[in-house]
Design an enzyme around this catalytic site. Structure first.
Site, PDB file in Angstrom:
ATOM      1  N   CYS A   1       0.829  -1.195   0.000  1.00 20.20           N
ATOM      2  CA  CYS A   1       0.000   0.000   0.000  1.00 20.20           C
ATOM      3  C   CYS A   1       0.871   1.254   0.000  1.00 20.20           C
ATOM      4  O   CYS A   1       1.859   1.327   0.725  1.00 20.20           O
ATOM      5  CB  CYS A   1      -0.965   0.081   1.179  1.00 20.20           C
ATOM      6  SG  CYS A   1      -2.158  -1.238   1.217  1.00 20.20           S
TER       7      CYS A   1
ATOM      8  N   ARG B   1       4.390  -0.657  -4.552  1.00 25.53           N
ATOM      9  CA  ARG B   1       4.015  -1.101  -3.206  1.00 25.53           C
ATOM     10  C   ARG B   1       2.689  -1.859  -3.186  1.00 25.53           C
ATOM     11  O   ARG B   1       2.326  -2.448  -2.165  1.00 25.53           O
ATOM     12  CB  ARG B   1       3.887   0.110  -2.268  1.00 25.53           C
ATOM     13  CG  ARG B   1       5.166   0.867  -2.087  1.00 25.53           C
ATOM     14  CD  ARG B   1       4.923   2.096  -1.222  1.00 25.53           C
ATOM     15  NE  ARG B   1       4.627   1.735   0.148  1.00 25.53           N
ATOM     16  CZ  ARG B   1       5.517   1.575   1.093  1.00 25.53           C
ATOM     17  NH1 ARG B   1       6.788   1.742   0.815  1.00 25.53           N
ATOM     18  NH2 ARG B   1       5.171   1.252   2.310  1.00 25.53           N
TER      19      ARG B   1
ATOM     20  N   TRP C   1      -2.563  -2.932  -1.748  1.00 23.53           N
ATOM     21  CA  TRP C   1      -2.208  -4.355  -1.779  1.00 23.53           C
ATOM     22  C   TRP C   1      -3.142  -4.991  -0.755  1.00 23.53           C
ATOM     23  O   TRP C   1      -2.985  -4.789   0.452  1.00 23.53           O
ATOM     24  CB  TRP C   1      -0.742  -4.544  -1.401  1.00 23.53           C
ATOM     25  CG  TRP C   1      -0.266  -5.955  -1.543  1.00 23.53           C
ATOM     26  CD1 TRP C   1       0.239  -6.525  -2.679  1.00 23.53           C
ATOM     27  CD2 TRP C   1      -0.225  -6.963  -0.527  1.00 23.53           C
ATOM     28  NE1 TRP C   1       0.575  -7.837  -2.426  1.00 23.53           N
ATOM     29  CE2 TRP C   1       0.303  -8.135  -1.123  1.00 23.53           C
ATOM     30  CE3 TRP C   1      -0.594  -7.006   0.820  1.00 23.53           C
ATOM     31  CZ2 TRP C   1       0.487  -9.313  -0.409  1.00 23.53           C
ATOM     32  CZ3 TRP C   1      -0.417  -8.183   1.522  1.00 23.53           C
ATOM     33  CH2 TRP C   1       0.117  -9.326   0.907  1.00 23.53           C
TER      34      TRP C   1
ATOM     35  N   ASN D   1      -2.258   2.496   5.398  1.00 24.48           N
ATOM     36  CA  ASN D   1      -1.335   1.401   5.082  1.00 24.48           C
ATOM     37  C   ASN D   1      -1.025   0.698   6.396  1.00 24.48           C
ATOM     38  O   ASN D   1      -0.637   1.351   7.368  1.00 24.48           O
ATOM     39  CB  ASN D   1      -0.051   1.982   4.459  1.00 24.48           C
ATOM     40  CG  ASN D   1       1.053   0.948   4.313  1.00 24.48           C
ATOM     41  OD1 ASN D   1       0.778  -0.242   4.185  1.00 24.48           O
ATOM     42  ND2 ASN D   1       2.290   1.398   4.330  1.00 24.48           N
ATOM     43  N   GLY D   2      -1.218  -0.631   6.435  1.00 22.34           N
ATOM     44  CA  GLY D   2      -0.971  -1.371   7.672  1.00 22.34           C
ATOM     45  C   GLY D   2      -2.121  -2.316   7.939  1.00 22.34           C
ATOM     46  O   GLY D   2      -2.944  -2.570   7.045  1.00 22.34           O
TER      47      GLY D   2
ATOM     48  N   GLU E   1      18.156 -18.124  -4.508  1.00 23.33           N
ATOM     49  CA  GLU E   1      17.786 -16.816  -5.042  1.00 23.33           C
ATOM     50  C   GLU E   1      17.371 -16.927  -6.520  1.00 23.33           C
ATOM     51  O   GLU E   1      16.391 -16.305  -6.940  1.00 23.33           O
ATOM     52  CB  GLU E   1      18.967 -15.843  -4.868  1.00 23.33           C
ATOM     53  CG  GLU E   1      18.796 -14.461  -5.463  1.00 23.33           C
ATOM     54  CD  GLU E   1      17.606 -13.665  -4.923  1.00 23.33           C
ATOM     55  OE1 GLU E   1      16.948 -14.105  -3.957  1.00 23.33           O
ATOM     56  OE2 GLU E   1      17.318 -12.612  -5.498  1.00 23.33           O
TER      57      GLU E   1
ATOM     58  N   LYS F   1      13.690 -15.844  -7.903  1.00 23.82           N
ATOM     59  CA  LYS F   1      13.505 -14.857  -8.985  1.00 23.82           C
ATOM     60  C   LYS F   1      12.580 -15.424 -10.063  1.00 23.82           C
ATOM     61  O   LYS F   1      11.690 -14.737 -10.548  1.00 23.82           O
ATOM     62  CB  LYS F   1      14.830 -14.474  -9.643  1.00 23.82           C
ATOM     63  CG  LYS F   1      15.765 -13.584  -8.884  1.00 23.82           C
ATOM     64  CD  LYS F   1      15.319 -12.149  -8.725  1.00 23.82           C
ATOM     65  CE  LYS F   1      14.487 -11.991  -7.477  1.00 23.82           C
ATOM     66  NZ  LYS F   1      15.064 -11.623  -6.264  1.00 23.82           N
TER      67      LYS F   1
ATOM     68  N   GLU G   1       8.839 -15.756  -8.749  1.00 24.66           N
ATOM     69  CA  GLU G   1       8.040 -14.567  -8.463  1.00 24.66           C
ATOM     70  C   GLU G   1       7.654 -13.778  -9.702  1.00 24.66           C
ATOM     71  O   GLU G   1       6.613 -13.130  -9.701  1.00 24.66           O
ATOM     72  CB  GLU G   1       8.703 -13.660  -7.416  1.00 24.66           C
ATOM     73  CG  GLU G   1      10.018 -13.078  -7.824  1.00 24.66           C
ATOM     74  CD  GLU G   1      10.665 -12.283  -6.705  1.00 24.66           C
ATOM     75  OE1 GLU G   1       9.958 -11.783  -5.830  1.00 24.66           O
ATOM     76  OE2 GLU G   1      11.904 -12.163  -6.724  1.00 24.66           O
TER      77      GLU G   1
ATOM     78  N   HIS H   1      19.029 -37.258  -1.855  1.00 21.60           N
ATOM     79  CA  HIS H   1      18.211 -37.574  -0.672  1.00 21.60           C
ATOM     80  C   HIS H   1      16.724 -37.350  -0.943  1.00 21.60           C
ATOM     81  O   HIS H   1      15.942 -37.220  -0.014  1.00 21.60           O
ATOM     82  CB  HIS H   1      18.687 -36.734   0.514  1.00 21.60           C
ATOM     83  CG  HIS H   1      20.108 -36.997   0.873  1.00 21.60           C
ATOM     84  ND1 HIS H   1      20.533 -38.174   1.451  1.00 21.60           N
ATOM     85  CD2 HIS H   1      21.218 -36.250   0.684  1.00 21.60           C
ATOM     86  CE1 HIS H   1      21.836 -38.129   1.629  1.00 21.60           C
ATOM     87  NE2 HIS H   1      22.279 -36.980   1.164  1.00 21.60           N
TER      88      HIS H   1
ATOM     89  N   LYS I   1       6.338  -4.518  -3.113  1.00 23.67           N
ATOM     90  CA  LYS I   1       7.759  -4.329  -2.838  1.00 23.67           C
ATOM     91  C   LYS I   1       8.091  -4.300  -1.351  1.00 23.67           C
ATOM     92  O   LYS I   1       9.068  -4.857  -0.915  1.00 23.67           O
ATOM     93  CB  LYS I   1       8.194  -3.022  -3.502  1.00 23.67           C
ATOM     94  CG  LYS I   1       9.668  -2.708  -3.392  1.00 23.67           C
ATOM     95  CD  LYS I   1      10.448  -3.542  -4.367  1.00 23.67           C
ATOM     96  CE  LYS I   1      11.937  -3.367  -4.208  1.00 23.67           C
ATOM     97  NZ  LYS I   1      12.636  -4.557  -4.703  1.00 23.67           N
TER      98      LYS I   1
HETATM   99  C1  F6R Z   1      12.176 -10.948  -3.734  1.00 18.73           C
HETATM  100  C2  F6R Z   1      11.993  -9.872  -2.799  1.00 18.73           C
HETATM  101  C3  F6R Z   1      11.475 -10.195  -1.445  1.00 18.73           C
HETATM  102  C4  F6R Z   1      12.173  -9.310  -0.394  1.00 18.73           C
HETATM  103  C5  F6R Z   1      11.534  -9.529   0.986  1.00 18.73           C
HETATM  104  C6  F6R Z   1      12.240  -8.733   2.047  1.00 18.73           C
HETATM  105  O1  F6R Z   1      12.675 -10.489  -4.949  1.00 18.73           O
HETATM  106  O2  F6R Z   1      12.216  -8.732  -3.105  1.00 18.73           O
HETATM  107  O3  F6R Z   1      11.641 -11.540  -1.144  1.00 18.73           O
HETATM  108  O4  F6R Z   1      13.524  -9.623  -0.358  1.00 18.73           O
HETATM  109  O5  F6R Z   1      10.193  -9.160   0.930  1.00 18.73           O
HETATM  110  O6  F6R Z   1      12.185  -7.370   1.763  1.00 18.73           O
HETATM  111  P1  F6R Z   1      13.194  -6.362   2.437  1.00 18.73           P
HETATM  112  O7  F6R Z   1      14.550  -6.677   1.925  1.00 18.73           O
HETATM  113  O8  F6R Z   1      12.718  -5.017   1.993  1.00 18.73           O
HETATM  114  O9  F6R Z   1      13.097  -6.563   3.913  1.00 18.73           O
END
Ligand code: F6R
Length: 619
Positions: free
Chosen positions: A2, A27, A75, A101-102, A492, A496, A499, A515, A614
């Protein structure tokens, strides 16, 4: 999670609010809304399901005039994404409109209470409860909006950043925060008076002013057209606002000719990391200077262990940090999912150092984890990208990444920024502890300095990933394998892909295959193996053999010149040679590009993947 924008001043609010919503769209992007008070005193609310562009379309031909307004991009948490649940929400009498937001955790109990008192609700949201509660307080206590907000928030459990308009007082804007971020921008109107901007972060504000105030938890602010800004806490104690100058420029918020922020941010990595290490890594004197470590070296020299709390991609970089710090500093390091740590009653002692790693610095679980650690007396260190963020402010000290704003929802440059910062941190502690031989320390400093150039080489020499990626458009699953420092890179790479392309992918330590997961391998399964010609090379080669003999398709990340793994693979990405501990900084780049181009070939919106946002400011 949000985004909130607000404005009060002499300018038309609508263009400022819409532009701000576009900047904050990363966001949350399931619905958006705007509220304005026009010159005749009409308080209007417009809302639309979908992106900000849908909101813009929906208000075409409507009255969007007014020099005061608030806006929101959502969001969804409570209630599905639709126009009814979108913010702003009206109070029952339509005298107030509010964005939030929250999460209000006790919203059900509050709603039941308000319903008993005759209030009716239109949406399923926790936010509507908040605006109704404020109105209820105004009516029952016969008080002004500001006092009503104070009273209402005393009854609220949860996190909030809110902004409120009042029809009967069209010259003032009230906002408050606890747990969710809110920034006030202070500008000057053409007539020399102060005007005010609101933003969940600085991105909607920077275009107009670089003078900002970070609202603290449980603070309420009132701004009006005369230029008055008053801040108090919930107990009505006046607070002195601290004006901070933002170090950010507008170019950093634009795509700069790239089709997506994600691609721009991938290509920005060499320069971003140069900025990150500037002034911290000194190759001439073979030194590492991190003020957070220099000023608190006793905490690190004497600590019993280090606990790193993080989520998602930041958790992956934390794992690489653990390997490096343990190796360089001989300090035990535990890496915790912040969301688990905060609720599992962990053992935390005053001689523990707790490091929070977070790009946004606002992740609710990470923030809660360090608050818990603070209660137990641990020393707190923050590794954040967003300057002035809640985690940066809640920790005793820390290091900013300085990789510039990351807008793409899938984290790329923040990941490599976090890894290199954790390496700097490990080296800085190792220097203080004298835990590695001097010649090795010098070698590591020299090599770390070369990493941005090697990243550039990696980007330039893997340019055909776009064509190759198309082969995987219809794949349903992927496996990523790595050992040692490259196991977190496998995690990672898989994240990527998941997502942004929505293809199922799993990362494993390569030796764990036998395993269980090896049962998944057949000719349909692409297996990405990170196989640099470094430690454990032979073992990874054996793991590749095991997959090949089960007909899995091998996509490898190999060191330049390694023909052995290249010949065993269906496709290879090349990276320059570097020390084991720094391989992740290079190996992740082709994996970022692979996920980007697979997602593009599937027609996905890579900058705004479904269901994601984000900055995860709710737990
Ligand atoms: C994946 C991604 C998320 C963030 C996670 C933590 O690409 O961006 O997995 O890494 O939400 O976010 P931060 O780093 O802002 O605490």
């Amino acid at each position: 999670m949000c985004g909130i924008v607000g404005y009060i001043g002499d300018q038309e609010a609508y263009p400022i609010l819409i532009k701000g919503l576009h900047r904050l769209e990363y966001r949350g992007y399931d619905s958006a809304g705007i509220s304005l008070i026009n010159a005749q005193g009409t308080l209007s609310v417009y809302k639309a399901k979908g992106k900000v562009s849908a909101l813009e379309k929906s208000v075409e031909g409507k009255d969007v005039s007014g020099t005061i307004g608030i806006a929101h991009t959502r969001w969804a948490t409570h209630g599905e994404p639709n126009a009814t649940n979108a913010h702003p929400h009206f109070s029952q009498s339509k005298n107030l409109s509010l964005v939030h937001n929250g999460i209000i955790e006790n919203y059900k109990a509050l709603r039941t209470e308000l319903e008993k008192n005759g209030m009716t609700f239109c949406s399923e949201t926790d936010t509507e409860v908040l605006v109704q509660l404020v109105e209820y307080m105004m009516n029952t206590h016969r008080c002004d909006l500001y006092t009503a907000v104070q009273l209402a928030l005393k009854n609220v459990i949860g996190a909030y950043a809110i902004a409120i308009l009042e029809k009967s007082h069209p010259d003032q804007l009230v906002c408050a925060r606890k747990g969710s971020p809110l920034i006030i921008g202070v500008g000057t109107t053409s007539s020399g008076r102060k005007e005010f901007y609101l933003g969940s972060d600085a991105t909607p504000i920077i275009e107009y002013t670089n003078q900002v105030i970070y609202l603290n938890d449980e603070e309420i602010a009132i701004m009006d057209r005369t230029g008055r800004l008053d801040i108090t806490n919930l107990s009505n104690v006046k607070q002195t606002p601290q004006l901070v100058t933002l170090q950010m420029n507008l170019d950093q918020l634009e795509k700069g000719g790239y089709p997506h922020f994600m691609l721009k941010e991938i290509w920005e990595q060499p320069n971003a990391l140069r900025t990150c290490i500037r002034g911290r890594l000194n190759v001439v004197d073979k030194d590492v200077l991190l003020s957070g470590i220099i000023d608190h070296k006793d905490k690190f020299i004497n600590c019993r262990r280090i606990i790193i709390c993080a989520c998602g991609t930041s958790w992956h970089s934390a794992l690489i940090g653990k390997y490096f710090i343990e190796e360089a500093c001989q300090i035990p390091v535990e890496v915790e999912y912040a969301s688990e740590f905060r609720y599992r009653n962990p053992v935390i002692r005053p001689d523990d150092v707790v490091i929070a790693v977070s790009q946004s610095g606002e992740t609710a679980d990470t923030l809660a984890a360090i608050q818990l650690a603070k209660e137990h007396g641990a020393f707190l260190y923050g590794i954040c990208n967003v300057i002035g963020s809640s985690i940066a402010r809640a920790t005793h000290t820390g290091t900013y990444l300085h990789v510039g704003p990351e807008i793409g929802v899938a984290s790329t440059k923040a990941f490599t920024g976090q890894v290199i910062t954790l390496c700097l941190l490990g080296l800085a502690i190792a220097k203080e502890k004298k835990s590695i031989p001097e010649d090795l320390f010098h070698l590591l400093v020299d090599e770390l300095q070369k990493i941005p150039d090697k990243m550039q080489w990696t980007l330039e020499n893997n340019k055909d990933i776009d064509k190759f990626a198309q082969m995987f458009t219809y794949c349903k699953n992927f496996i990523y394998l790595g050992r040692g420092y490259n196991y977190p890179v496998a995690l990672e790479g898989a994240l990527k892909l998941k997502e942004i392309s929505y293809i199922h992918a799993e990362g494993y330590p390569a030796a764990e295959m036998k395993h269980g997961p090896i049962a998944l391998i057949d000719e349909e399964m692409p297996v990405v193996v990170i196989a640099p010609k470094r430690g454990m090379y032979e073992k990874v080669v054996s793991n590749i053999q095991e997959i090949k003999s089960r007909k899995g398709k091998i996509i490898s990340v190999v060191t330049e010149g390694d023909e052995v793994v290249k010949n065993m693979s269906d496709y290879s990405f090349v990276i320059p040679d570097t020390r084991d501990c720094f391989v992740p900084l290079l190996a992740v780049i082709p994996l970022q590009l692979l996920s980007y181009y697979v997602a593009i070939s599937k027609g996905r919106n890579v900058d705004q993947p479904r269901n994601l946002a984000k900055s995860v400011t709710v737990e």
